[in-house]
Every structure is written in C-alpha cells, then in structure tokens.
Design a protein around this motif. Sequence first.
Motif, PDB file in Angstrom:
ATOM      1  N   ASP A 123       0.822  -1.204   0.076  1.00  0.00           N
ATOM      2  CA  ASP A 123      -0.240  -0.010   0.026  1.00  0.00           C
ATOM      3  C   ASP A 123       1.040   1.311   0.089  1.00  0.00           C
ATOM      4  O   ASP A 123       1.508   1.693   1.075  1.00  0.00           O
ATOM      5  N   PHE A 124       0.778   2.154  -1.089  1.00  0.00           N
ATOM      6  CA  PHE A 124       1.455   3.263  -1.350  1.00  0.00           C
ATOM      7  C   PHE A 124       0.633   4.224  -1.968  1.00  0.00           C
ATOM      8  O   PHE A 124       0.875   4.726  -2.961  1.00  0.00           O
ATOM      9  N   PHE A 125      -0.585   4.610  -1.054  1.00  0.00           N
ATOM     10  CA  PHE A 125      -1.574   5.113  -1.545  1.00  0.00           C
ATOM     11  C   PHE A 125      -2.166   4.532  -2.836  1.00  0.00           C
ATOM     12  O   PHE A 125      -2.547   5.255  -3.594  1.00  0.00           O
ATOM     13  N   GLY A 126      -2.312   3.473  -2.608  1.00  0.00           N
ATOM     14  CA  GLY A 126      -2.774   2.492  -3.856  1.00  0.00           C
ATOM     15  C   GLY A 126      -1.889   1.489  -3.874  1.00  0.00           C
ATOM     16  O   GLY A 126      -0.756   1.513  -3.332  1.00  0.00           O
ATOM     17  N   PRO A 127      -2.210   0.310  -4.774  1.00  0.00           N
ATOM     18  CA  PRO A 127      -1.179  -0.836  -4.977  1.00  0.00           C
ATOM     19  C   PRO A 127      -0.050  -0.508  -5.723  1.00  0.00           C
ATOM     20  O   PRO A 127      -0.124  -0.068  -6.736  1.00  0.00           O
ATOM     21  N   ALA A 128       1.132  -0.614  -4.904  1.00  0.00           N
ATOM     22  CA  ALA A 128       2.311  -0.312  -5.696  1.00  0.00           C
ATOM     23  C   ALA A 128       3.312  -1.191  -5.406  1.00  0.00           C
ATOM     24  O   ALA A 128       3.337  -1.963  -4.223  1.00  0.00           O
ATOM     25  N   LEU A 129       4.484  -1.402  -6.171  1.00  0.00           N
ATOM     26  CA  LEU A 129       5.478  -2.514  -5.732  1.00  0.00           C
ATOM     27  C   LEU A 129       6.435  -1.872  -4.929  1.00  0.00           C
ATOM     28  O   LEU A 129       6.798  -0.905  -4.791  1.00  0.00           O
ATOM     29  N   ALA A 130       6.931  -3.027  -4.251  1.00  0.00           N
ATOM     30  CA  ALA A 130       8.002  -2.803  -3.094  1.00  0.00           C
ATOM     31  C   ALA A 130       9.163  -3.996  -3.512  1.00  0.00           C
ATOM     32  O   ALA A 130       8.901  -4.908  -3.848  1.00  0.00           O
ATOM     33  N   ILE A 131      10.190  -3.488  -2.888  1.00  0.00           N
ATOM     34  CA  ILE A 131      11.537  -4.301  -3.074  1.00  0.00           C
ATOM     35  C   ILE A 131      12.212  -4.355  -1.630  1.00  0.00           C
ATOM     36  O   ILE A 131      12.229  -3.427  -0.991  1.00  0.00           O
ATOM     37  N   ALA A 132      12.430  -5.500  -1.301  1.00  0.00           N
ATOM     38  CA  ALA A 132      13.529  -5.543  -0.096  1.00  0.00           C
ATOM     39  C   ALA A 132      14.643  -6.338  -0.416  1.00  0.00           C
ATOM     40  O   ALA A 132      14.427  -7.636  -0.971  1.00  0.00           O
ATOM     41  N   GLU A 133      15.735  -6.426   0.292  1.00  0.00           N
ATOM     42  CA  GLU A 133      16.862  -7.235   0.355  1.00  0.00           C
ATOM     43  C   GLU A 133      17.075  -8.037   1.500  1.00  0.00           C
ATOM     44  O   GLU A 133      16.879  -7.474   2.641  1.00  0.00           O
ATOM     45  N   THR A 134      17.653  -9.203   1.518  1.00  0.00           N
ATOM     46  CA  THR A 134      18.186  -9.765   2.923  1.00  0.00           C
ATOM     47  C   THR A 134      19.286 -10.777   2.378  1.00  0.00           C
ATOM     48  O   THR A 134      19.274 -11.271   1.348  1.00  0.00           O
ATOM     49  N   SER A 135      20.117 -11.000   3.252  1.00  0.00           N
ATOM     50  CA  SER A 135      21.244 -11.770   3.262  1.00  0.00           C
ATOM     51  C   SER A 135      21.126 -13.225   3.852  1.00  0.00           C
ATOM     52  O   SER A 135      21.793 -14.136   3.777  1.00  0.00           O
ATOM     53  N   ASP A 136      20.438 -13.003   5.022  1.00  0.00           N
ATOM     54  CA  ASP A 136      20.330 -14.174   5.907  1.00  0.00           C
ATOM     55  C   ASP A 136      18.698 -14.373   6.438  1.00  0.00           C
ATOM     56  O   ASP A 136      18.516 -15.434   7.378  1.00  0.00           O
ATOM     57  N   PHE A 137      17.890 -13.916   5.678  1.00  0.00           N
ATOM     58  CA  PHE A 137      16.450 -14.089   6.036  1.00  0.00           C
ATOM     59  C   PHE A 137      16.068 -14.101   7.491  1.00  0.00           C
ATOM     60  O   PHE A 137      15.165 -14.305   8.189  1.00  0.00           O
ATOM     61  N   LYS A 138      17.005 -12.855   8.132  1.00  0.00           N
ATOM     62  CA  LYS A 138      16.409 -12.374   9.610  1.00  0.00           C
ATOM     63  C   LYS A 138      16.323 -10.973   9.346  1.00  0.00           C
ATOM     64  O   LYS A 138      15.610 -10.362  10.064  1.00  0.00           O
ATOM     65  N   ARG A 139      17.125 -10.248   8.509  1.00  0.00           N
ATOM     66  CA  ARG A 139      17.082  -8.698   8.453  1.00  0.00           C
ATOM     67  C   ARG A 139      16.707  -8.394   7.083  1.00  0.00           C
ATOM     68  O   ARG A 139      17.334  -8.825   5.891  1.00  0.00           O
ATOM     69  N   PHE A 140      15.519  -7.835   6.958  1.00  0.00           N
ATOM     70  CA  PHE A 140      15.029  -7.443   5.495  1.00  0.00           C
ATOM     71  C   PHE A 140      14.880  -5.874   5.439  1.00  0.00           C
ATOM     72  O   PHE A 140      14.200  -5.205   6.318  1.00  0.00           O
ATOM     73  N   VAL A 141      15.720  -5.441   4.429  1.00  0.00           N
ATOM     74  CA  VAL A 141      15.729  -3.956   4.343  1.00  0.00           C
ATOM     75  C   VAL A 141      14.880  -3.609   3.088  1.00  0.00           C
ATOM     76  O   VAL A 141      15.245  -4.090   1.835  1.00  0.00           O
ATOM     77  N   LYS A 142      13.911  -2.791   3.363  1.00  0.00           N
ATOM     78  CA  LYS A 142      13.009  -2.044   2.210  1.00  0.00           C
ATOM     79  C   LYS A 142      13.546  -1.169   1.543  1.00  0.00           C
ATOM     80  O   LYS A 142      13.697   0.037   2.190  1.00  0.00           O
ATOM     81  N   TYR A 143      13.497  -1.175   0.409  1.00  0.00           N
ATOM     82  CA  TYR A 143      13.999   0.342  -0.529  1.00  0.00           C
ATOM     83  C   TYR A 143      12.608   1.232  -0.616  1.00  0.00           C
ATOM     84  O   TYR A 143      11.516   0.614  -0.383  1.00  0.00           O
TER      85      TYR A 143
END
Length: 325
Positions: A123-143
């Motif tokens: 949800d970004f004021f309506g349906p919008a794509l999001a991307i996140a990275e992780t190297s260990d499936f413990k910490r997820f960094v969302k751009y």
Amino acid sequence: MVKNEKNIPNLPWEEAPIGCKDPVWRYSKNPILPRNVQAGFARIFNSAIVPYKDEFIGIFRAEDRTGIPHLYLGHSKNGIKIVLDEKPIAFVDEKGQEVSSHYQYDPRLIELEGKYYAVWCDDFFGPALAIAETSDFKRFVKYNHPYLPFNRNGVLFPRKIAGKYVMLSRPSDSGHTAFGDIFLSRSPDLRYWGDCAHVMERGWEWWNLTKIGAGCNPIETSEGWLLLFHGVTNTCNGFVYSFGGALLDLEDPSKILYRCADYFLTPEKEYETTGFVPNVCFPTSALVDQKTGRMAIYYGAADTSTCLCFSTVDRLVAYIKDHKR
C-alpha cells in the motif's frame, strides 16, 4: 539447456502420469497448503520459495481472520511440507527504521549477486510494487518504492543484462484492473527504475484476452529467457486466471522470440475452481534443477491455497515453440 541455476537434489518432484502430453502436470497431493492449514492463518497462496542451506525458505502471502494479507517467512525441508513463522516479516528502511504497510501480497523471491530480493505489492496510496533485500532471512531492508502507484506483478531477472538490473511489471489501477500488458524497466542500482519498454500485450486467445502479468522469475536457457505468465479472461461468472509461457531474447528481453498460444494450466480441479476467488491458477515461483532441468512450479489456487505442478525446462521450451502464435 538450463543456464545459471543451482543443482537441487531434493527438488520436489513427481513423475508425469503415464501418457501425459500436457506441458505441466499437477502434484497428486495438491494443495500443499490448504485452507486453515496452520493456526492463525485462513489462507496461504501466491507465494515464493527458494533453495537455502540444503533446505527451502520462502516468503508467503498469508491472511488471518481480518482478511488482510501480510508477508510471512516459511520454512521447509522438502519444499512440500511448509511451516510459517507466527509473526509477519519485520521490515526496516535503509536507515534502519521500522517500516510497515496496511497490506502486502503476491511476493516473488530471487537470489541475485549473493543476496535475496523480494518484490511484492503493498500500500503506497494504492497498490504499488516494493523491493527488499536480505542476506540471511533475518533482517529485511526495504527500499523506497520503485514506481508510483498503480503497479503489480513485479518480477526480477536473475542477473544483470547489459550492465543493468531488469524487472518486469504490469501497470494497473486501484481496483481489479480489467486491462494490462507486461512492461520492462531497467535500473543501475535496484532503486531508481526507468528506460522502459513494452514486452507483451494481452492476447487474442480467449485465456489471456483481458490482461496478463509476469509469473515466476525468468529462467535462463540456451533458447532464451523462459517466462511463465498468467493470463486472464472475463466471463459472465467473473475473471478466470490461467498461465502459459513465452521465450524472450537473452540480451534484449523486451523482444519476444516465441509466445505460446495455448495455456499451460487452467482452473479445472475443485481446489482451483472453488474458493475465496474461484477459477484461479496464479504462478509465482519455480524451482529449477540445473542438472536435470526439472521444474517444481508453485501456484496459488482460487486465492485460497498453495499448489504444485511439475515440468521440465526442455518440455516447456519445446511446447512453446510447437504451439507458438
């Protein structure tokens, strides 16, 4: 021939039924994640999975009794019996601050340059794509969001092409979108996207007449990028979601080499024709074994459950070429 995939000796697999001529065949024990399979979750579907440390890990769209979808980490030893974490994935931004969204759905997951990237719709004021990275499936960094609303079905390529990251997506609207083609965009850093191109229009064949969208991450083969995509038609009883395939040029994936006129899979089984949203087969993830070319394709059924079907890369490439438009 498959290129740049991993050997997956424990890939989920079931041989095709004797005499089967279809491009894909369903797992005989579908669905693998049925309704109410785990306490706290009403429905788990349209999700993604990757091999990880000799087992499997994935990001799953799951809905509790509020009906609001969020993303959960799922774990599996064999790619079939899957257990989800009790709490949704906690994302942080690139400054380390917690970020949240009212809803999150239809994730894709890919390994790229030693890290794992999830792409989903939130949800970004309506349906919008999001991307996140992780190297260990413990910490997820969302751009920050790569595009303005409205956009869905974001699918990353597994390597750079001509020095840039490449993603497919399907511009849409704020509702259930009675239109839609597949477009391509490029990025130097996975954050800023542009240099766009049109890839595929909705089809003239009945099964993908209304709209299309990229399904699983493209698979690199000697014949081109193998793309599985969903196609939708509108009937007097509502939308019907099937899926088929195409081959895209390896160096310029905006060019279609072959597009299959026939679908690979369409809703026929009761778990596909009956559910929260009837008549849906929605592919979101494919495990591919480099050694054998075997494929385990995960798809959402009727917006209710997660299912499996099988094929091989060679079988799908041949089917696309033999049944091209």
